[in-house]
Design a protein around this motif. Structure first.
Motif: not given
Length: 223
Positions: A44-46, A64-73, A77-78, A83-86
């Motif tokens: 999970n890297r941008p 290996m996403v384990e939290s809402a924070e990681e899902a938001r990341a 990235a996408a 809506e994001g930071r791509r």
């Protein structure tokens, strides 16, 4: 494979033969064959997510996403702003004639996050509720290892509080896709019976090995 009528083909940059390599040609081949190209990135890297989307992938599967924070990341990235930071760039895949329109790309790019650990299972409702997530992708092999439960037992468990039922229910509650890796039609059938609707039903190495063994058997039978 794409031309055979598959709905989607997954290109695996985490454990597959494409790990560590550019996927531009594979993405182009899948799309030329008429299927959607989804790429499981290594992590999970941008920069990894942006790179495969720049190559023309229809979406990403983020492990290996384990939290809402990681899902938001992963979503950030996408997706292009707001809506994001791509990062947007005028140069894309050599197989496309023009750069992506940011709004159209956001609407057509799939972001699926993998649930494959006890921590992720404990938070699957929060993960599935993250805005911009298109689906939760179950990793049954890693999940069975992490739970200390044989894979067959994990797939067979139809109890009210079973892990698979919980993932499917969280997806249904939030209107996102419940996806999973089967690897074989038999395992895919079990997952489909639980309510998963996007399924990886096979893998290229097994398909080629089975087809080669069948060809050898036919050739030997010629006498």
């Amino acid at each position: 494979m794409a031309a055979a009528g598959l709905d989607w083909v997954g290109i695996d940059q985490q454990h597959g033969w494409n790990a560590g390599h550019d996927c531009t040609d594979l993405v182009a081949a899948v799309r030329a064959g008429g299927a959607h190209a989804l790429v499981r990135v290594g992590w999970n890297r941008p920069e990894e997510i942006g790179r495969v989307l720049d190559a023309g992938a229809d979406g990403v599967i983020v492990p290996m996403v384990e939290s809402a924070e990681e899902a938001r990341a992963a979503v950030a990235a996408a997706r292009y702003a707001p809506e994001g930071r791509r990062s947007w760039g005028a140069t894309r895949s050599p197989y496309t004639s023009s750069p992506s329109d940011p709004a159209a790309a956001n609407a057509s790019t799939a972001c699926l996050v993998m649930v494959e650990s006890p921590a992720a299972l404990d938070r699957v409702e929060e993960i599935a509720a993250v805005p911009g997530i298109d689906g939760v992708f179950l990793g049954p092999f890693d999940l069975s290892l992490a739970l200390g439960v044989p894979l067959e037992q994990l797939l067979a468990d139809r109890g009210e509080g079973s892990a698979l039922r919980r993932v499917v229910a969280a997806c249904a509650e939030n209107g996102v896709v419940a996806a999973a890796y089967g690897g074989t039609p038999a395992r895919a059938q079990l997952l489909g019976d639980h309510g998963f609707t996007v399924l990886a039903v096979g893998a290229d190495d097994a398909l080629f090995a089975d087809a080669s063994a069948a060809l050898v058997a036919q050739a030997r039978a010629l006498g």
